[in-house]
Design an enzyme around this catalytic site. Structure first.
Site, PDB file in Angstrom:
ATOM      1  CD  GLU A 150      -4.841   8.002   9.566  1.00 37.76           C
ATOM      2  OE1 GLU A 150      -4.354   9.069   9.974  1.00 37.76           O
ATOM      3  OE2 GLU A 150      -4.527   6.904  10.039  1.00 37.76           O
ATOM      4  CG  HIS A 159      -0.948   9.050   3.143  1.00 35.09           C
ATOM      5  ND1 HIS A 159      -1.090   7.709   3.452  1.00 35.09           N
ATOM      6  CD2 HIS A 159      -0.589   9.648   4.301  1.00 35.09           C
ATOM      7  CE1 HIS A 159      -0.813   7.516   4.737  1.00 35.09           C
ATOM      8  NE2 HIS A 159      -0.503   8.681   5.275  1.00 35.09           N
ATOM      9  CD  GLU A 207      -1.521   4.286   8.021  1.00 34.29           C
ATOM     10  OE1 GLU A 207      -1.270   4.743   9.150  1.00 34.29           O
ATOM     11  OE2 GLU A 207      -1.666   4.998   7.016  1.00 34.29           O
ATOM     12  CE1 TYR A 253       0.019   3.124  13.552  1.00 35.13           C
ATOM     13  CE2 TYR A 253      -1.911   4.276  12.701  1.00 35.13           C
ATOM     14  CZ  TYR A 253      -0.669   3.680  12.498  1.00 35.13           C
ATOM     15  OH  TYR A 253      -0.137   3.636  11.226  1.00 35.13           O
ATOM     16  CG  ASN A 292      -5.057   3.675   8.640  1.00 38.30           C
ATOM     17  OD1 ASN A 292      -5.144   2.643   7.961  1.00 38.30           O
ATOM     18  ND2 ASN A 292      -4.588   4.812   8.164  1.00 38.30           N
ATOM     19  NE  ARG A 340      -3.355   2.428   2.821  1.00 36.40           N
ATOM     20  CZ  ARG A 340      -3.125   3.384   3.731  1.00 36.40           C
ATOM     21  NH1 ARG A 340      -2.154   3.265   4.617  1.00 36.40           N
ATOM     22  NH2 ARG A 340      -3.869   4.463   3.766  1.00 36.40           N
TER      23      ARG A 340
HETATM   24  C1  FCB Z   1      -1.293   7.599  10.478  1.00 33.95           C
HETATM   25  C2  FCB Z   1      -0.843   8.075   9.115  1.00 33.95           C
HETATM   26  C3  FCB Z   1       0.493   7.561   8.682  1.00 33.95           C
HETATM   27  C4  FCB Z   1       1.476   7.484   9.832  1.00 33.95           C
HETATM   28  C5  FCB Z   1       0.861   6.793  11.028  1.00 33.95           C
HETATM   29  C6  FCB Z   1       1.783   6.658  12.205  1.00 33.95           C
HETATM   30  O1  FCB Z   1      -2.149   8.547  11.022  1.00 33.95           O
HETATM   31  O2  FCB Z   1      -1.780   7.708   8.139  1.00 33.95           O
HETATM   32  O3  FCB Z   1       0.963   8.368   7.641  1.00 33.95           O
HETATM   33  O4  FCB Z   1       1.952   8.732  10.141  1.00 33.95           O
HETATM   34  O5  FCB Z   1      -0.296   7.450  11.434  1.00 33.95           O
END
Ligand code: FCB
Length: 480
Positions: free
Chosen positions: A170, A125, A377, A302, A300, A81
């Site tokens: 995002e 992006h 992600e 985290y 995505n 990707r």
């Molecule tokens: C996301 C982004 C990516 C990277 C990660 C850590 O928000 O899409 O570009 O910075 O975080």
């Protein structure tokens, strides 16, 4: 370090990938006709990025694509990707296209296919051509129209070889961090502009999505990648805290999901933000355009957030993970406080909580039972060191990915239709306002020599891709 004992397995059809983004890895910002983007301008503005770092060189991927594709092949990736740099393809964001820029990605796509790796292309992006920002940026409707034209061009150019098309990465960050809190390019701070940007990003998605459907029809997979928030009420029995969570869900999640998947903006979002804007930038017919539906939703993930009603009686905590200021990042949510969460944390200060991944995926599959999901992600920054044996023993990153994949597996057991996983990131790169001070790669970049070094997480990921089973975290240090 915690280890999950299970050797969880994934279906053979599960897509294993790695992700990057143009401005974060390419460098070569002045080469072959590329125009300036908002990130070039932002990074050149004193005080905006840590140590003034910019993506001018980054990982120098522009000159090292062959080496990087060889690494991907060695890893055994099914898919890669990456994003197209709009200012490389159309330097001013409108009008003439740049053949050298188009050719760069044509070669990249051909070389990936040659290596047996499927290209998963993100059209945008975050590197908006600067002239479009000068003309108003995403708060201006015209930017969405220009994005639609650019999207059509890239689908026409690469559609014979690229089947999976993601319009935006995002849009939450593009709108709220770019135009609300200003911690991302272009660094503007207006709640009203942030909300107008939300709509014009959704509209841009719709226009580019139409191009994908019209040009490629059934053969294409239309996608959008969102950083959906898992914002939990601090006290689930408190109506105030639940309402705080509802507000954040509306701003962060439903502001994008509803116009794209259901064809409307949520009533509560319009009500919560009515003192800021009347949403008159949503014109007749717009919601038919945004309402593309999706063949797969990119997720995505985290970390998680914990929120409660803010009573204005003490200093506000804003531990939302985005370094955003309380006043502008969450328009209409001044009465929401983001609490510090229990650790452990990554080097970003983000809490590690894989249960949020399961909760998010299961929740999505309940709301949208027919919608396939793809983790586009997931990964972690840690302060890596090169050991005396020359290796990067990034056990914390291995553990992070292991635990999150375990959480993905749990969601799949509970019925979520998850089709694949892309680790963020293939290689260390320019982490936006944090510059080169945060490393997310499974491949290390030595920023002095630009040498690529396999971290333990890369060896571990390769073993996972070979077997479709999660290898034990401890095995990573011995894999080669
Ligand atoms: C996301 C982004 C990516 C990277 C990660 C850590 O928000 O899409 O570009 O910075 O975080």
């Amino acid at each position: 370090m915690t280890t999950t004992p299970s050797a969880r397995t994934f279906p053979a059809s599960f897509v294993w990938g790695a992700a990057t983004a143009s401005y974060q890895i390419e460098g070569a910002v002045d080469e072959d006709g590329r125009g300036p983007s908002i990130w070039d301008t932002f990074a050149a503005t004193p005080g905006k990025t840590l140590d003034g770092h910019s993506g001018a060189v980054a990982a120098d991927h522009y000159h090292r694509t062959a080496e990087d594709i060889a690494i991907m092949k060695d890893l055994g990736l099914d898919a890669y990707r990456f994003s197209l740099a709009w200012p490389r393809i159309q330097p001013t964001g409108s009008g003439a296209f740049n053949q050298a820029g188009l050719d760069f990605y044509a070669r990249l796509i051909d070389d990936l296919l040659e290596a047996g790796i499927d290209p998963v292309v993100t059209m945008y992006h975050w590197d908006l051509p600067q002239p479009l920002e000068d003309a108003g940026g995403w708060p201006a409707r015209d930017t969405a129209l220009r994005f639609g034209e650019y999207g059509r061009k890239v689908v026409e150019t690469y559609g014979d070889r690229v089947k999976v098309w993601t319009t935006l990465n995002e849009p939450w960050c593009s709108s709220y961090l770019g135009y609300g809190s200003g911690v991302h390019a272009p660094g503007r701070t207006s709640d009203a502009d942030a909300l107008a940007a939300v709509h014009h990003l959704n509209l841009g998605h719709g226009l580019a999505g139409r191009a994908v459907r019209e040009i490629l029809g059934e053969g294409a997979t239309l996608s959008l990648t969102l950083n959906l928030h898992v914002a939990r009420p601090d006290d689930p029995t408190s109506a105030e805290d639940r309402d705080a969570a509802r507000k954040i869900d509306a701003l962060a999640n439903r502001a994008f999901l509803n116009p794209v998947l259901d064809g409307y903006y949520p009533e509560d979002l319009l009500a919560d933000t009515s003192a800021i804007t009347d949403w008159s930038f949503v014109q007749d017919g717009d919601l038919e355009i945004t309402h593309t539906g999706l063949d797969v939703l990119g997720v995505n993930f985290y970390s998680t957030q914990r929120v409660r009603r803010y009573t204005f009686e003490h200093e506000k905590t804003m531990a939302d993970g985005h370094g955003a200021s309380a006043a502008t990042a969450w328009p209409g949510a001044d009465d929401v406080e983001f609490l510090v969460q229990p650790g452990p944390y990554t080097a970003m200060g983000w809490n590690i909580d894989p249960s949020g991944m399961t909760e998010l995926l299961v929740g999505l599959s309940k709301t949208y039972p027919e919608l396939p999901l793809m983790i586009t992600e997931n990964g972690a920054a840690f302060d890596d060191v090169v050991s005396e044996d020359g290796r990067v023993h990034d056990v914390d990153r291995v553990s992070y990915v292991h635990r999150h994949l375990d959480a993905v597996g749990e969601a799949m057991e509970a019925g979520a239709d998850v089709r694949g996983y892309f680790v963020w990131s293939l290689m260390d790169n320019y982490e936006w306002a944090y510059g080169y001070h945060r490393r997310f790669g499974i491949i290390r970049i030595d920023y002095d020599t630009l040498e690529r070094i396999w971290k333990d997480s890369a060896y571990w990921y390769r073993e996972l891709l070979r077997t479709d089973a999660l290898p034990p975290v401890e095995s990573a240090a011995d894999l080669a």
